[in-house]
Design an enzyme around this catalytic site. Structure first.
Site, PDB file in Angstrom:
ATOM      1  N   LYS A 225       0.843  -1.201   0.000  1.00  0.00           N
ATOM      2  CA  LYS A 225       0.000   0.000   0.000  1.00  0.00           C
ATOM      3  C   LYS A 225       0.878   1.251   0.000  1.00  0.00           C
ATOM      4  O   LYS A 225       1.914   1.277   0.660  1.00  0.00           O
ATOM      5  CB  LYS A 225      -0.878   0.021   1.259  1.00  0.00           C
ATOM      6  CG  LYS A 225      -2.063  -0.925   1.212  1.00  0.00           C
ATOM      7  CD  LYS A 225      -2.963  -0.718   2.413  1.00  0.00           C
ATOM      8  CE  LYS A 225      -4.085  -1.745   2.441  1.00  0.00           C
ATOM      9  NZ  LYS A 225      -5.044  -1.586   1.330  1.00  0.00           N
TER      10      LYS A 225
ATOM     11  N   ARG B  21     -10.333 -11.410   1.895  1.00  0.00           N
ATOM     12  CA  ARG B  21     -11.206 -12.450   1.352  1.00  0.00           C
ATOM     13  C   ARG B  21     -10.549 -13.830   1.440  1.00  0.00           C
ATOM     14  O   ARG B  21     -11.230 -14.839   1.510  1.00  0.00           O
ATOM     15  CB  ARG B  21     -11.596 -12.086  -0.085  1.00  0.00           C
ATOM     16  CG  ARG B  21     -10.466 -11.995  -1.038  1.00  0.00           C
ATOM     17  CD  ARG B  21     -10.850 -11.259  -2.336  1.00  0.00           C
ATOM     18  NE  ARG B  21     -11.076  -9.832  -2.109  1.00  0.00           N
ATOM     19  CZ  ARG B  21     -11.470  -8.972  -3.051  1.00  0.00           C
ATOM     20  NH1 ARG B  21     -11.692  -9.389  -4.276  1.00  0.00           N
ATOM     21  NH2 ARG B  21     -11.652  -7.701  -2.763  1.00  0.00           N
TER      22      ARG B  21
END
Ligand code: BES
Ligand code: MN
Ligand code: ZN
Length: 491
Positions: free
Chosen positions: A269, A343
């Site tokens: 990120k 996920r």
């Protein structure tokens, strides 16, 4: 904060601060008499500039008698539990600025439209606004804004003491949830959170099972292990169970994303997006404290809270884009992006939950997608479900708790975007669009035919600024939503 019922007709002392919640109508009809022991409280006050608008406050502090705070609730007919919680938060702001630490509070009375829900809402609003995370700050005594210690309610409501006791339990758990989410990744990591969960087993009806790395390997949770590879800290899978209904074998499972720091992994990120990523376990914190709340309220339901816990770090051992791993349910997953890690760990946790725990319903909470913030901002969470009953119970819990939900679709046409050339499925959509839906479409592959709902709390779990009773940073979103949902469960 302690919440008590003020003794009937006890005289107010000179040092007391009494908060009276009043509507615009009360002001415009010329300030009719106040109930019983409050009469005389406003004698000598100049109310010519006070309108009674939503969250408007007015402090009257005569030297020789009890002090008064008026707090507006706006138009009486339009008052809701949520607007009253927010009005109460304005009172907390004023009290903290002035160093007031104990108040009497008079909610709108039983005759008013808001009368039947005002006691609970105001008690919640006061306690939830009364929060600060300052364990790391050295504050000079003259700058410290003290928190409220107690509120004594002047009320006619018959079961007031029970309502206040419940509000105390619920609020304490939300504040603890916020603390856990605000806490640094250094302190709040998979091992320490699992240890904290284990302590909950001292509550009646609660048991806790913690799977360590070896057990996770034995269970072949290849996706949780893949995400964990870059981290020095071991993963954990925590299963809390609460048995509140001995006449039933049915359980509802709550599954929460527990990434204690999300660096993005090899798909690192950038600055501006990474700084707050200690909050990426807000789903796990919410399900843990929802279960604790249900147990402390002794709700007659059976519950699981399942928390897959790991960091998503970058190192020479980290998993890579293009790698393929096998999930607990045997499906192979291509890693399109190491930043779509939530996920992956949820996939293993969900398939473990539906296959081993066999719940009647499963609801997962996750700070899953930045796209959810793009779509809804910080105001509402997204939810997606494959079951009408579940949808109804969640919507109804959202209304009573004030924790907003908005539904997105799971049309089968979306499925093809998550296909992979070389594995059963990819964790990354072929298209950039509909990110929040794609997260849910991925998870759908791991729930077999369970009745399921996915709630994306990326925006609601963490605030960039204070809004009413919800503070800046961790909000504790989900604890009240899930507690109300559990009350309404038809199992
Ligand atoms: N934890 C993030 C989502 C997030 C972003 C939560 C901002 C709270 C605030 C999640 O793991 C993530 O990185 N999602 C990616 C998914 C993408 C790579 C498919 C995202 O949203 O960019
Ligand atoms: Mn991520
Ligand atoms: Zn994440």
């Amino acid at each position: 904060m302690k919440l008590t019922v003020h003794k009937k007709d006890a005289k107010l002392r000179q040092t007391d601060v009494c908060v009276i919640f009043v509507s615009q109508e009360w002001v415009s009809s010329g300030n009719p008499a106040l109930p019983r022991n409050l009469s005389g409280l406003l004698d000598g006050a100049d109310l010519s500039y006070f309108k009674g608008k939503q969250s408007e406050t007015y402090l009257y502090a005569p030297k020789s008698s009890a002090k008064a705070i008026l707090c507006g609730i706006g138009e009486e007919k339009k008052a809701t539990a949520e607007s009253l919680r927010n009005a109460a938060s304005a009172v907390v702001g004023l009290c903290r600025d002035r160093g007031v630490t104990e108040i009497c509070a008079a909610p709108p009375s039983g005759q008013s439209p808001a009368g039947d829900f005002s006691l609970k809402a105001i008690a919640e609003g006061l306690s939830l606004a009364n929060y600060s995370f300052d364990r790391y700050r050295n504050v000079p005594a003259d700058e410290a804004k003290p928190l409220l210690k107690a509120a004594h309610f002047i009320t006619d409501v018959k079961n007031a003491a029970a309502i206040l006791r419940e509000a105390e339990i619920i609020s304490a758990n939300i504040l603890a949830c916020r603390d856990l989410v605000n806490e640094t990744s250094e302190q709040s990591n998979p091992v320490s959170i699992a240890a904290q969960a284990r302590k909950l087993a001292s509550i009646k009806g609660v048991t806790c099972t913690v799977l360590g790395k070896k057990e996770i390997e034995k269970k072949k949770m290849g996706l949780l292990l893949a995400v964990n590879r870059g981290s020095k800290i071991e993963p954990r899978l925590v299963v809390l169970a609460y048995k509140g209904d001995h006449g039933s074998k049915k359980y509802c499972a709550l599954v929460g994303k527990g990434i204690t720091f999300d660096s993005g992994g090899v798909n690192l990120k950038p600055s501006g997006h990474i700084e707050t990523m200690r909050m990426d376990m807000a789903g796990a914190a919410a399900v843990m404290y929802a279960l604790k709340t249900a147990a402390e309220l002794k709700l007659r339901k059976n519950l699981y809270a399942v928390m897959p816990l790991t960091e998503n770090m970058i190192s020479n051992e980290a998993y890579r884009p293009g790698d393929i791993f096998t999930a607990y349910n045997g499906k192979t997953v291509e890693v399109g992006n190491t930043d779509a890690e939530g996920r992956l760990i949820l996939a293993d946790a969900l398939s473990y939950t539906v296959r081993e725990l066999k719940p009647a319903y499963v609801v997962d909470l996750a700070t899953l997608t930045g796209a959810c913030i793009v779509a809804f901002g910080e105001i509402t969470a997204a939810f997606l479900s494959n079951d009408d009953g579940l949808r109804g119970m969640l919507k109804s819990a959202s209304e009573t708790s004030g924790e907003k939900l908005w539904e997105l679709p799971l049309f089968p046409e979306y499925d093809e975007n998550m296909k992979s050339d070389i594995a059963d499925i990819s964790n990354m959509s072929a298209e950039r669009n509909a990110g929040t839906i794609m997260g849910a479409v991925f998870l759908k592959n791991f729930i077999d035919d369970a009745k399921w709902a996915h709630i994306d709390i990326a925006g609601t779990a963490w605030y960039s600024k204070q809004r009413g009773y919800r503070p800046k940073n961790a909000t504790g979103y989900g604890v009240r939503l899930l507690t109300d949902f559990v009350r309404k469960l038809d199992i």
